[in-house]
Write a protein that holds these residues in place. Structure first.
Motif, PDB file in Angstrom:
ATOM      1  N   THR B  29       0.836  -1.204   0.000  1.00 44.22           N
ATOM      2  CA  THR B  29       0.000   0.000   0.000  1.00 44.22           C
ATOM      3  C   THR B  29       0.868   1.250   0.000  1.00 44.22           C
ATOM      4  OG1 THR B  29      -1.564  -1.271   1.314  1.00 44.22           O
ATOM      5  CG2 THR B  29      -1.963   1.087   1.188  1.00 44.22           C
ATOM      6  N   VAL B  30       1.909   1.241   0.848  1.00 43.46           N
ATOM      7  CA  VAL B  30       2.828   2.396   0.907  1.00 43.46           C
ATOM      8  C   VAL B  30       3.464   2.624  -0.460  1.00 43.46           C
ATOM      9  CG1 VAL B  30       5.014   3.219   1.890  1.00 43.46           C
ATOM     10  CG2 VAL B  30       3.323   2.149   3.374  1.00 43.46           C
ATOM     11  N   ILE B  31       3.926   1.519  -1.088  1.00 40.01           N
ATOM     12  CA  ILE B  31       4.590   1.641  -2.391  1.00 40.01           C
ATOM     13  C   ILE B  31       3.617   2.179  -3.445  1.00 40.01           C
ATOM     14  CG2 ILE B  31       5.608   0.314  -4.308  1.00 40.01           C
ATOM     15  CD1 ILE B  31       6.847  -1.522  -2.193  1.00 40.01           C
ATOM     16  N   LEU B  32       2.401   1.655  -3.460  1.00 38.03           N
ATOM     17  CA  LEU B  32       1.437   2.083  -4.482  1.00 38.03           C
ATOM     18  C   LEU B  32       1.039   3.550  -4.299  1.00 38.03           C
ATOM     19  CD1 LEU B  32      -0.766  -1.123  -4.821  1.00 38.03           C
ATOM     20  CD2 LEU B  32       0.961  -0.273  -6.401  1.00 38.03           C
ATOM     21  N   ILE B  33       0.861   3.955  -3.033  1.00 38.04           N
ATOM     22  CA  ILE B  33       0.532   5.367  -2.779  1.00 38.04           C
ATOM     23  C   ILE B  33       1.681   6.258  -3.257  1.00 38.04           C
ATOM     24  CG2 ILE B  33       0.184   7.091  -0.949  1.00 38.04           C
ATOM     25  CD1 ILE B  33      -1.332   4.911   0.620  1.00 38.04           C
ATOM     26  N   LYS B  34       2.889   5.808  -2.955  1.00 38.35           N
ATOM     27  CA  LYS B  34       4.071   6.574  -3.335  1.00 38.35           C
ATOM     28  C   LYS B  34       4.184   6.697  -4.863  1.00 38.35           C
ATOM     29  CE  LYS B  34       8.699   7.011  -1.638  1.00 38.35           C
ATOM     30  NZ  LYS B  34       9.639   6.525  -0.668  1.00 38.35           N
ATOM     31  N   LEU B  35       3.986   5.582  -5.551  1.00 37.23           N
ATOM     32  CA  LEU B  35       4.052   5.600  -7.024  1.00 37.23           C
ATOM     33  C   LEU B  35       2.953   6.501  -7.603  1.00 37.23           C
ATOM     34  CD1 LEU B  35       4.827   1.874  -7.872  1.00 37.23           C
ATOM     35  CD2 LEU B  35       6.346   3.824  -8.133  1.00 37.23           C
ATOM     36  N   PHE B  36       1.773   6.455  -6.986  1.00 37.03           N
ATOM     37  CA  PHE B  36       0.673   7.296  -7.454  1.00 37.03           C
ATOM     38  C   PHE B  36       1.043   8.770  -7.315  1.00 37.03           C
ATOM     39  CE2 PHE B  36      -3.141   9.805  -6.622  1.00 37.03           C
ATOM     40  CZ  PHE B  36      -3.870   9.534  -7.777  1.00 37.03           C
ATOM     41  N   ILE B  37       1.584   9.128  -6.140  1.00 38.86           N
ATOM     42  CA  ILE B  37       1.966  10.531  -5.924  1.00 38.86           C
ATOM     43  C   ILE B  37       3.038  10.950  -6.938  1.00 38.86           C
ATOM     44  CG2 ILE B  37       3.083  12.121  -4.294  1.00 38.86           C
ATOM     45  CD1 ILE B  37       1.744  10.494  -2.030  1.00 38.86           C
ATOM     46  N   MET B  38       4.008  10.048  -7.174  1.00 39.19           N
ATOM     47  CA  MET B  38       5.106  10.393  -8.083  1.00 39.19           C
ATOM     48  C   MET B  38       4.634  10.589  -9.513  1.00 39.19           C
ATOM     49  SD  MET B  38       8.093   7.899  -6.745  1.00 39.19           S
ATOM     50  CE  MET B  38       8.819   7.731  -8.339  1.00 39.19           C
ATOM     51  N   PHE B  39       3.887   9.613 -10.021  1.00 37.77           N
ATOM     52  CA  PHE B  39       3.573   9.628 -11.449  1.00 37.77           C
ATOM     53  C   PHE B  39       2.258  10.334 -11.783  1.00 37.77           C
ATOM     54  CE2 PHE B  39       6.610   6.146 -11.080  1.00 37.77           C
ATOM     55  CZ  PHE B  39       7.542   6.582 -12.005  1.00 37.77           C
ATOM     56  N   ALA B  40       1.302  10.314 -10.868  1.00 35.23           N
ATOM     57  CA  ALA B  40       0.012  10.946 -11.184  1.00 35.23           C
ATOM     58  C   ALA B  40      -0.057  12.379 -10.681  1.00 35.23           C
ATOM     59  CB  ALA B  40      -1.133  10.127 -10.591  1.00 35.23           C
ATOM     60  N   VAL B  41       0.756  12.725  -9.701  1.00 38.62           N
ATOM     61  CA  VAL B  41       0.706  14.100  -9.172  1.00 38.62           C
ATOM     62  C   VAL B  41       1.981  14.865  -9.540  1.00 38.62           C
ATOM     63  CG1 VAL B  41       0.433  15.517  -7.109  1.00 38.62           C
ATOM     64  CG2 VAL B  41      -0.754  13.321  -7.262  1.00 38.62           C
ATOM     65  N   LEU B  42       3.120  14.414  -9.026  1.00 35.42           N
ATOM     66  CA  LEU B  42       4.358  15.170  -9.260  1.00 35.42           C
ATOM     67  C   LEU B  42       4.712  15.247 -10.742  1.00 35.42           C
ATOM     68  CD1 LEU B  42       6.588  13.888  -6.299  1.00 35.42           C
ATOM     69  CD2 LEU B  42       5.395  16.052  -6.501  1.00 35.42           C
ATOM     70  N   LYS B  43       4.686  14.095 -11.420  1.00 35.40           N
ATOM     71  CA  LYS B  43       5.071  14.070 -12.839  1.00 35.40           C
ATOM     72  C   LYS B  43       4.092  14.882 -13.690  1.00 35.40           C
ATOM     73  CE  LYS B  43       7.201  12.663 -16.589  1.00 35.40           C
ATOM     74  NZ  LYS B  43       6.863  13.898 -17.272  1.00 35.40           N
ATOM     75  N   MET B  44       2.815  14.745 -13.413  1.00 34.17           N
ATOM     76  CA  MET B  44       1.806  15.401 -14.238  1.00 34.17           C
ATOM     77  C   MET B  44       1.791  16.922 -14.041  1.00 34.17           C
ATOM     78  SD  MET B  44       0.340  13.141 -16.072  1.00 34.17           S
ATOM     79  CE  MET B  44      -1.149  13.921 -16.644  1.00 34.17           C
ATOM     80  N   PHE B  45       1.943  17.355 -12.788  1.00 34.12           N
ATOM     81  CA  PHE B  45       1.719  18.774 -12.511  1.00 34.12           C
ATOM     82  C   PHE B  45       2.982  19.580 -12.209  1.00 34.12           C
ATOM     83  CE2 PHE B  45      -2.200  16.515 -11.346  1.00 34.12           C
ATOM     84  CZ  PHE B  45      -3.064  17.119 -12.250  1.00 34.12           C
ATOM     85  N   PHE B  46       4.045  18.934 -11.774  1.00 32.91           N
ATOM     86  CA  PHE B  46       5.210  19.700 -11.339  1.00 32.91           C
ATOM     87  C   PHE B  46       6.461  19.490 -12.180  1.00 32.91           C
ATOM     88  CE2 PHE B  46       2.490  19.336  -7.626  1.00 32.91           C
ATOM     89  CZ  PHE B  46       2.425  20.659  -7.224  1.00 32.91           C
ATOM     90  N   PHE B  47       6.520  18.414 -12.944  1.00 33.84           N
ATOM     91  CA  PHE B  47       7.736  18.158 -13.706  1.00 33.84           C
ATOM     92  C   PHE B  47       7.427  17.911 -15.182  1.00 33.84           C
ATOM     93  CE2 PHE B  47       9.134  16.977  -9.410  1.00 33.84           C
ATOM     94  CZ  PHE B  47      10.246  17.795  -9.326  1.00 33.84           C
ATOM     95  N   PRO B  48       7.159  18.995 -15.928  1.00 33.10           N
ATOM     96  CA  PRO B  48       6.946  18.810 -17.367  1.00 33.10           C
ATOM     97  C   PRO B  48       8.261  18.428 -18.040  1.00 33.10           C
ATOM     98  CG  PRO B  48       7.041  21.140 -16.813  1.00 33.10           C
ATOM     99  CD  PRO B  48       7.079  20.401 -15.512  1.00 33.10           C
ATOM    100  N   ASN B  49       8.186  17.890 -19.249  1.00 35.45           N
ATOM    101  CA  ASN B  49       9.385  17.531 -19.994  1.00 35.45           C
ATOM    102  C   ASN B  49       9.980  18.800 -20.590  1.00 35.45           C
ATOM    103  OD1 ASN B  49      11.303  16.622 -21.809  1.00 35.45           O
ATOM    104  ND2 ASN B  49      10.183  14.722 -22.209  1.00 35.45           N
ATOM    105  N   ILE B  50      10.898  19.407 -19.835  1.00 34.21           N
ATOM    106  CA  ILE B  50      11.433  20.729 -20.190  1.00 34.21           C
ATOM    107  C   ILE B  50      12.122  20.710 -21.546  1.00 34.21           C
ATOM    108  CG2 ILE B  50      13.099  22.501 -19.499  1.00 34.21           C
ATOM    109  CD1 ILE B  50      10.746  22.400 -17.664  1.00 34.21           C
ATOM    110  N   ILE B  51      12.984  19.700 -21.773  1.00 34.96           N
ATOM    111  CA  ILE B  51      13.742  19.667 -23.034  1.00 34.96           C
ATOM    112  C   ILE B  51      12.777  19.574 -24.215  1.00 34.96           C
ATOM    113  CG2 ILE B  51      15.419  18.347 -24.388  1.00 34.96           C
ATOM    114  CD1 ILE B  51      16.816  17.612 -21.796  1.00 34.96           C
TER     115      ILE B  51
END
Lengths: 392, 73
Positions: B29-51
């Motif tokens: 559960t901890v791992i899945l929550i963490k992956l969700f935050i990373m890829f569905a929140v951080l990646k989507m909203f905070f880390f666009p593909n700058i290059i």
């Protein structure tokens, strides 16, 4: 948001470094213990396989449970590290991704899948596969984790000591010239052997520590005693191996990253027959005056020991911080340029690259790049094509 | 007892293993929550593909060049 991320100033770079360092430290709390416990639980299950005593089966399962917690936390914290190469270090990933990406990809495809596959058999397969297959799965889980560590350390060693690559100014990428040079870099071999033996030592210490706690509490006495026996044996062997591999590791640092060694040892002024600092008062909050002081206050040193460790000769030459800044001559007679000269050559490389990219694709610009690219950005915090530590 | 096929036994290994999991469930559960935050929140909203955002396709090298050589600091 994009513009905010692009406005990179030293503060942002420092924050990126801090975040990466924090994640790496957090990840590294779990990895060595996983590698060490893999050996302990493997030995216990081997005892079960040979004797078929129920005691060894439950002992192996006990340590596998602790291994599992570490393994899961290691996976959860490790994924973020790879993620951060893209988010925090995207320019760097472009610049060196051709080389740096290869070991990371092999780690993911080969080693991580291997350990993930067999860890499932190890945890779920006690009643579903034969004892022999289960034992093999337990050892292969440990082997997979170890191979995983190998490729990560290859990537790390390449950052410390970049070899097997050439810079292509047309693509602005460093390209791999020799996979074997990267995969079997002497720096990587030393890093791997020392890291693995240290991890075994940690696993042994953890086993003995947990078992001692049980002994003190007078609980699970037999498990504790047998675990202490196995932990002590693993600990003794790995301690000896760690001492041997650690010597090689420090030797490689002295050879390829003398500034790192000088900083580690607070060696302001080097020379032949250098002593190893046993104790000294080094203020961690203040940069020492390397140019005017000869050594840190209250220094107590073991005579000739640093020369012996760094060069394998009691009177070998070890450069200090000041020597590296001012330039020095090595034991073999070759001269290492001063920091000022390296910065100048770094600026030459930047100018040649700018001219080349501007259309002046001359032989001279290519030669300057080949000669001076290793000093690129020595005076700035731009992406380095050089070992992580400045002015090596 | 009838011997089941290989694929069934592999499926059963995982199905039965996850079903009987105790401590592991919390970890997953901890791992899945963490992956969700990373890829569905951080990646989507905070880390666009700058290059990708800042350069035309095939011209990424120019962007890296600008970053390395011309950046004001």
């Amino acid at each position: 948001m994009g513009n905010l991320l692009l406005a990179i100033d030293p503060g942002t770079v420092d924050w990126s470094r801090a975040q990466f360092a924090l994640t790496a430290i957090y990840h590294w709390l779990f990895v060595p213990l996983t590698l060490g416990l893999a050996v302990v639980m493997g030995i216990m299950e081997t005892c079960y396989y040979r004797t078929r005593k129920e005691f060894w089966r439950s002992a192996a399962r006990f340590w596998q449970r602790l291994f599992g917690v570490n393994f899961a936390m290691g996976v959860a914290t490790g994924i973020i590290l790879e993620f951060e190469f893209g988010t925090n270090w995207s320019n760097y990933s472009w610049f060196v991704g051709d080389i740096f990406g290869a070991p990371l990809a092999i780690e993911g495809i080969l080693a991580f899948f291997m350990e993930s596959t067999f860890v499932a058999v190890m945890f779920f397969g006690w009643k579903k596969v034969s004892p022999g297959f289960h034992l093999a799965s337990t050892w292969l889980t440990g082997l997979g984790a170890t191979i995983s560590a190998w490729w990560i350390l290859v990537a790390n060693a390449w950052m410390q000591y970049p070899i097997g690559c050439t810079f292509n100014p047309d693509t602005m990428r460093n390209e791999m010239a020799s996979f074997l040079d990267v995969a079997f870099s002497p720096f990587a071999i030393d890093k791997f052997t020392h890291t693995i033996t240290s991890a075994w030592l940690l696993g042994a210490a953890f086993t003995v520590g947990v078992s001692s706690w049980y002994l003190l509490k007078k609980r699970h006495t037999e498990l504790a005693v047998q675990s202490i026996k196995i932990g002590s044996m693993v600990g003794l062997v790995s301690a000896l191996l760690a001492a041997f591999t650690g010597d090689n590791s420090a030797y490689m640092v002295a050879k390829t990253q003398p500034m790192k060694l000088a900083a580690m040892e607070a060696l302001y002024e080097g020379g032949k027959s250098q002593g190893l600092t046993a104790a000294a008062f080094v203020n961690p909050f203040k940069q020492p005056d390397y140019q005017n002081e000869t050594e840190p206050p209250m220094r107590i040193a073991v005579p000739n020991m640093l020369s012996l460790l760094a060069t394998h000769s009691a009177d070998g030459y070890v450069p200090g911080v000041r020597d590296i800044i001012n330039g020095y001559t090595k034991d073999d007679g070759t001269r290492e340029p001063s920091l000022k000269e390296k910065m100048e050559r770094g600026r030459n490389a930047i100018a040649a690259l700018k001219a080349y990219r501007g259309g002046q694709k001359t032989k001279t610009n290519r030669q300057i790049l080949e000669r001076d690219m290793k000093y690129f950005a020595t005076d700035t915090s731009r992406t380095p094509n050089k070992p992580c530590l400045s002015y090596r | 007892m009838k011997k089941r096929g290989f694929l069934y036994r592999v499926f059963d290994l995982y199905y039965d293993g996850f079903r009987k999991m105790t401590l592991g469930k919390t970890l997953w559960t901890v791992i899945l929550i963490k992956l969700f935050i990373m890829f569905a929140v951080l990646k989507m909203f905070f880390f666009p593909n700058i290059i990708k955002q800042k350069s035309k396709p095939g011209q990424e090298a120019n962007f890296i060049e600008k970053e390395l050589i011309d950046r004001n600091r």
